[in-house]
Design an enzyme around this catalytic site. Sequence first.
Site, PDB file in Angstrom:
ATOM      1  N   SER A 105      -5.482  -7.903  -3.501  1.00 44.02           N
ATOM      2  CA  SER A 105      -6.187  -8.680  -4.534  1.00 44.02           C
ATOM      3  C   SER A 105      -6.359 -10.135  -4.094  1.00 44.02           C
ATOM      4  O   SER A 105      -7.407 -10.749  -4.327  1.00 44.02           O
ATOM      5  CB  SER A 105      -5.393  -8.650  -5.845  1.00 44.02           C
ATOM      6  OG  SER A 105      -5.159  -7.327  -6.228  1.00 44.02           O
ATOM      7  N   ILE A 126       4.944  -5.235  -6.992  1.00 41.02           N
ATOM      8  CA  ILE A 126       6.340  -4.806  -6.845  1.00 41.02           C
ATOM      9  C   ILE A 126       6.757  -4.760  -5.371  1.00 41.02           C
ATOM     10  O   ILE A 126       7.935  -4.638  -5.070  1.00 41.02           O
ATOM     11  CB  ILE A 126       6.608  -3.418  -7.497  1.00 41.02           C
ATOM     12  CG1 ILE A 126       5.835  -2.313  -6.774  1.00 41.02           C
ATOM     13  CG2 ILE A 126       6.316  -3.454  -8.982  1.00 41.02           C
ATOM     14  CD1 ILE A 126       6.387  -0.920  -7.056  1.00 41.02           C
ATOM     15  N   ASP A 127       5.789  -4.859  -4.449  1.00 35.76           N
ATOM     16  CA  ASP A 127       6.104  -4.687  -3.025  1.00 35.76           C
ATOM     17  C   ASP A 127       6.768  -5.917  -2.381  1.00 35.76           C
ATOM     18  O   ASP A 127       7.405  -5.797  -1.339  1.00 35.76           O
ATOM     19  CB  ASP A 127       4.827  -4.357  -2.230  1.00 35.76           C
ATOM     20  CG  ASP A 127       4.146  -3.096  -2.733  1.00 35.76           C
ATOM     21  OD1 ASP A 127       4.839  -2.257  -3.340  1.00 35.76           O
ATOM     22  OD2 ASP A 127       2.925  -2.951  -2.525  1.00 35.76           O
ATOM     23  N   ARG A 162      26.609  16.149  -2.037  1.00 36.59           N
ATOM     24  CA  ARG A 162      25.273  16.187  -1.445  1.00 36.59           C
ATOM     25  C   ARG A 162      24.872  14.819  -0.887  1.00 36.59           C
ATOM     26  O   ARG A 162      25.397  13.792  -1.319  1.00 36.59           O
ATOM     27  CB  ARG A 162      24.245  16.582  -2.509  1.00 36.59           C
ATOM     28  CG  ARG A 162      24.258  18.060  -2.795  1.00 36.59           C
ATOM     29  CD  ARG A 162      23.333  18.396  -3.929  1.00 36.59           C
ATOM     30  NE  ARG A 162      23.237  19.846  -4.086  1.00 36.59           N
ATOM     31  CZ  ARG A 162      22.814  20.449  -5.180  1.00 36.59           C
ATOM     32  NH1 ARG A 162      22.426  19.732  -6.228  1.00 36.59           N
ATOM     33  NH2 ARG A 162      22.745  21.756  -5.240  1.00 36.59           N
ATOM     34  N   VAL A 254       7.331   5.635 -11.248  1.00 38.82           N
ATOM     35  CA  VAL A 254       8.354   5.271 -12.241  1.00 38.82           C
ATOM     36  C   VAL A 254       8.771   3.810 -12.043  1.00 38.82           C
ATOM     37  O   VAL A 254       9.024   3.080 -13.007  1.00 38.82           O
ATOM     38  CB  VAL A 254       9.581   6.208 -12.066  1.00 38.82           C
ATOM     39  CG1 VAL A 254      10.817   5.651 -12.731  1.00 38.82           C
ATOM     40  CG2 VAL A 254       9.263   7.583 -12.627  1.00 38.82           C
TER      41      VAL A 254
HETATM   42  P1  ADP Z   1      -2.743  -5.091  -4.279  1.00 41.18           P
HETATM   43  O1  ADP Z   1      -3.478  -6.277  -4.739  1.00 41.18           O
HETATM   44  O2  ADP Z   1      -1.722  -4.605  -5.262  1.00 41.18           O
HETATM   45  O3  ADP Z   1      -2.200  -5.254  -2.881  1.00 41.18           O
HETATM   46  P2  ADP Z   1      -4.943  -3.434  -3.197  1.00 41.18           P
HETATM   47  O4  ADP Z   1      -4.583  -3.649  -1.784  1.00 41.18           O
HETATM   48  O5  ADP Z   1      -5.347  -2.076  -3.608  1.00 41.18           O
HETATM   49  O6  ADP Z   1      -3.772  -3.857  -4.224  1.00 41.18           O
HETATM   50  O7  ADP Z   1      -6.121  -4.450  -3.537  1.00 41.18           O
HETATM   51  C1  ADP Z   1      -6.663  -4.511  -4.831  1.00 41.18           C
HETATM   52  C2  ADP Z   1      -8.149  -4.729  -4.732  1.00 41.18           C
HETATM   53  O8  ADP Z   1      -8.423  -5.981  -4.088  1.00 41.18           O
HETATM   54  C3  ADP Z   1      -8.907  -3.700  -3.900  1.00 41.18           C
HETATM   55  O9  ADP Z   1      -9.202  -2.536  -4.617  1.00 41.18           O
HETATM   56  C4  ADP Z   1     -10.183  -4.471  -3.574  1.00 41.18           C
HETATM   57  O10 ADP Z   1     -11.051  -4.502  -4.678  1.00 41.18           O
HETATM   58  C5  ADP Z   1      -9.633  -5.870  -3.351  1.00 41.18           C
HETATM   59  N1  ADP Z   1      -9.369  -6.101  -1.917  1.00 41.18           N
HETATM   60  C6  ADP Z   1      -8.350  -5.607  -1.183  1.00 41.18           C
HETATM   61  N2  ADP Z   1      -8.429  -6.002   0.093  1.00 41.18           N
HETATM   62  C7  ADP Z   1      -9.546  -6.753   0.183  1.00 41.18           C
HETATM   63  C8  ADP Z   1     -10.188  -7.451   1.252  1.00 41.18           C
HETATM   64  N3  ADP Z   1      -9.693  -7.447   2.493  1.00 41.18           N
HETATM   65  N4  ADP Z   1     -11.327  -8.118   0.971  1.00 41.18           N
HETATM   66  C9  ADP Z   1     -11.844  -8.130  -0.279  1.00 41.18           C
HETATM   67  N5  ADP Z   1     -11.281  -7.491  -1.327  1.00 41.18           N
HETATM   68  C10 ADP Z   1     -10.152  -6.820  -1.115  1.00 41.18           C
HETATM   69  O1  F6P Z   2       1.237  -1.959  -4.308  1.00 35.90           O
HETATM   70  C1  F6P Z   2       2.010  -1.382  -5.312  1.00 35.90           C
HETATM   71  C2  F6P Z   2       2.176   0.088  -5.057  1.00 35.90           C
HETATM   72  O2  F6P Z   2       2.969   0.638  -6.104  1.00 35.90           O
HETATM   73  C3  F6P Z   2       2.775   0.467  -3.709  1.00 35.90           C
HETATM   74  O3  F6P Z   2       4.179   0.311  -3.670  1.00 35.90           O
HETATM   75  C4  F6P Z   2       2.332   1.899  -3.558  1.00 35.90           C
HETATM   76  O4  F6P Z   2       2.244   2.280  -2.209  1.00 35.90           O
HETATM   77  C5  F6P Z   2       0.955   1.863  -4.175  1.00 35.90           C
HETATM   78  O5  F6P Z   2       0.926   0.754  -5.055  1.00 35.90           O
HETATM   79  C6  F6P Z   2       0.593   3.117  -4.939  1.00 35.90           C
HETATM   80  O6  F6P Z   2      -0.741   3.023  -5.298  1.00 35.90           O
HETATM   81  P1  F6P Z   2      -1.416   3.878  -6.458  1.00 35.90           P
HETATM   82  O7  F6P Z   2      -0.866   3.378  -7.768  1.00 35.90           O
HETATM   83  O8  F6P Z   2      -2.859   3.601  -6.311  1.00 35.90           O
HETATM   84  O9  F6P Z   2      -1.022   5.296  -6.214  1.00 35.90           O
END
Ligand code: ADP
Ligand code: F6P
Length: 323
Positions: A105, A126-127, A162, A254
């Site tokens: 994002s 959460i990562d 276990r 979860v």
């Molecule tokens: P998070 O923000 O939790 O890491 P994602 O990696 O899925 O989750 O990114 C969320 C959204 O941000 C993607 O679905 C996309 O719309 C946008 N996004 C991700 N990477 C890029 C990028 N390199 N350039 C532009 N938009 C991006």
């Molecule tokens: O980025 C948060 C996260 O929960 C990761 O830990 C996990 O790999 C991924 O999103 C799961 O994505 P989705 O909710 O699209 O299955």
Amino acid sequence: MNKIAVLTSGGDAPGMNAAIRAVVRMGIGQGWQVYGVRHGYSGLIAGDMDRMTARDVSGIMQLGGTVLGSARCPEFKTEEGRWRALRELRQADIEALVVIGGNGSQAGAYDLARMGYPVVGVASTIDNDLAGTDITIGVHTALDIALEAIDRLKTTASSHERAFLVEVMGRKCGYLALMAGIAGGAEAVVIPESEVLPETIAEEIHAAYLRGKSHAIVVVAEGASYNAEAIAQHYEQNQAQLGFEVRVTKLGHVQRGGVPDAYDRLLGSSLGAGAVEALARGEQGCLVGMVGGEVTTVPYEQVIGVSKPLPTRFVKLANILAR
Ligand code: ADP
Ligand code: F6P
């Protein structure tokens, strides 16, 4: 400045609502109108947004997830998609955007910033894989959930002698696994940052058995080359050599659900407020995070594409305390 917008994007995280609430109320406190965009960048491209009042964010602090909704939006990764989003923002006379979300994002937010649009990010996933902040919104609650699961698994593991392979989320980052492993008293932790072979984990499980332990807990990060299922498959033919019978528990989503803990509510509130304060100071193109206990803004150049190392102190502790 008259109008700003806020959205939540990517994987939801407990505490996002506290951040939304803080952006809305701090923004209104500045005399601005605040718009809430539904479902992240998908909603932005569709122009799906509405003005929010202070009352619209009443009673949301204690809710998990995000009241604005979130999404993964492949279209936003294209230039065409981002131009469409920009058109919607300009048509609605919105002068700045607050993006609450994780690594991806914020990469998207940086792209918008480089197109000349004022954006401020709020570190939320959460990562905990986002550079420019010590901690991200949602990590503490996710850790608590993983710990509760580990504590519960330990009792049944002991009853049956276990070994449990407990898989936690985190994408390519081992932070959740490492911290859950230490706080949960695991016998071993498997993380992408320092890969180990199933044979080595087998030795650790067997060593725990020989030391007279009644169970073994191995916390496995989902992003490790051998995830929990793959490790278990490796032992299928030779479980007897481990001493313990093996079971796999994958915690999955979860960990993202449920009520945010006190820390995440405070972090969400602080960072959401920090984003509005940054905009009021004229800052943009930056991530608001927590560094050394202070709300800090870091330019996107120092965040996007920059990897965040695991805290070495905890990596060492995980090895020492597992004995
Ligand atoms: P998070 O923000 O939790 O890491 P994602 O990696 O899925 O989750 O990114 C969320 C959204 O941000 C993607 O679905 C996309 O719309 C946008 N996004 C991700 N990477 C890029 C990028 N390199 N350039 C532009 N938009 C991006
Ligand atoms: O980025 C948060 C996260 O929960 C990761 O830990 C996990 O790999 C991924 O999103 C799961 O994505 P989705 O909710 O699209 O299955």
